[in-house]
Design a protein around this motif. Sequence first.
Motif, short mmCIF file in Angstrom:
data_model
loop_
_atom_site.label_atom_id
_atom_site.label_comp_id
_atom_site.label_asym_id
_atom_site.label_seq_id
_atom_site.Cartn_x
_atom_site.Cartn_y
_atom_site.Cartn_z
N TRP A 31 0.81 -1.21 0.00
CA TRP A 31 0.00 0.00 0.00
C TRP A 31 0.84 1.26 0.00
O TRP A 31 0.39 2.33 -0.44
N THR B 89 -7.96 9.10 -3.35
CA THR B 89 -7.56 7.70 -3.23
C THR B 89 -6.09 7.48 -3.55
O THR B 89 -5.53 6.44 -3.19
N ARG C 189 -7.58 1.73 2.08
CA ARG C 189 -7.91 0.64 1.14
C ARG C 189 -7.30 -0.68 1.60
O ARG C 189 -7.95 -1.72 1.55
N LEU D 290 -9.28 -1.97 4.72
CA LEU D 290 -10.67 -2.38 4.53
C LEU D 290 -10.83 -3.56 3.59
O LEU D 290 -11.87 -4.25 3.64
N GLU E 256 -10.98 -4.86 -0.59
CA GLU E 256 -11.62 -4.26 -1.76
C GLU E 256 -13.12 -4.04 -1.58
O GLU E 256 -13.64 -3.00 -1.99
N TRP F 262 -13.55 -1.19 0.91
CA TRP F 262 -13.09 0.05 0.28
C TRP F 262 -14.14 0.59 -0.67
O TRP F 262 -14.42 1.79 -0.69
#
Length: 264
Positions: free
Chosen positions: A4, A214, A223, A226, A228, A231
């Motif tokens: 990420w 984002t 993201r 959470l 996909e 998110w």
Amino acid sequence: MDDWRSYDRTAETYERVHAPRFAEPARDLATLAGVAAGSSVLDVGTGTGVAAKVAQELGAQTVVGVDPSEGMLDVARSARPGIEFLAAEAIDLPFPDGRFDVVLGNFVLAHFAKVETALFDIIRVTKPGGVIGFTTWTDGRDAFTDAWLELVSTVVPDDLLAPTLDKVIPNHERYTRRAAVEETLLDAGLRHVRTEPAQYEWRYDRDEFVDGLTVWATGRFVREMLGEDGWASFLERVRATFAERFPDPLHDRRDVLLATGTKE
């Protein structure tokens, strides 16, 4: 890189939403740094090549962009053919001493975990008499940021988010201050340090603005936390909240510092 912290999977959104707008401060920085016909220019933390393209448009003879994100570089090579893009970190640049007339960093200074090490190598690859330039954000929170962070706080605790982001953008708060930027460049050994405040106003379609959120570290971390499905649900809530609170289109005013220094 499936991480990420990387911009890899947000590169196309960055190019669509942010690149056209960030070209404006990049052009002002390149002009302040003296990019001109015949210059050799390095763009550190090039992303999708915004400042590199500006340097090319100003007539630079040689332009190279470096970035650690392969996803960003893939988009850069596709969007801006004719410019050389390489995967590299600022702390270990793959160039000989004194290679470039100008080195630019568009909104990257705050990302350096080891600022002194990065500046040492950036200065190393700059020619004597060459110029190094950075842009940094100097504004605080606004209504858009407040709304976004309010929503983020409902899914990620502040005591988890804040220290995580500090590791990814360790010097964000530090380099909102003009004096801190000047001190850093002077301490690195640069001379004729010059800083100029600038303000930009960018128009966004409301959904486009949310898409842009984002891209940044907060969005990428949420993201990851959470998953996909979570998110996607969260983004629906963000879009609904922004639709309730803000007219379409949005006008975002940003304060920026342009900073340059010369290598002796």
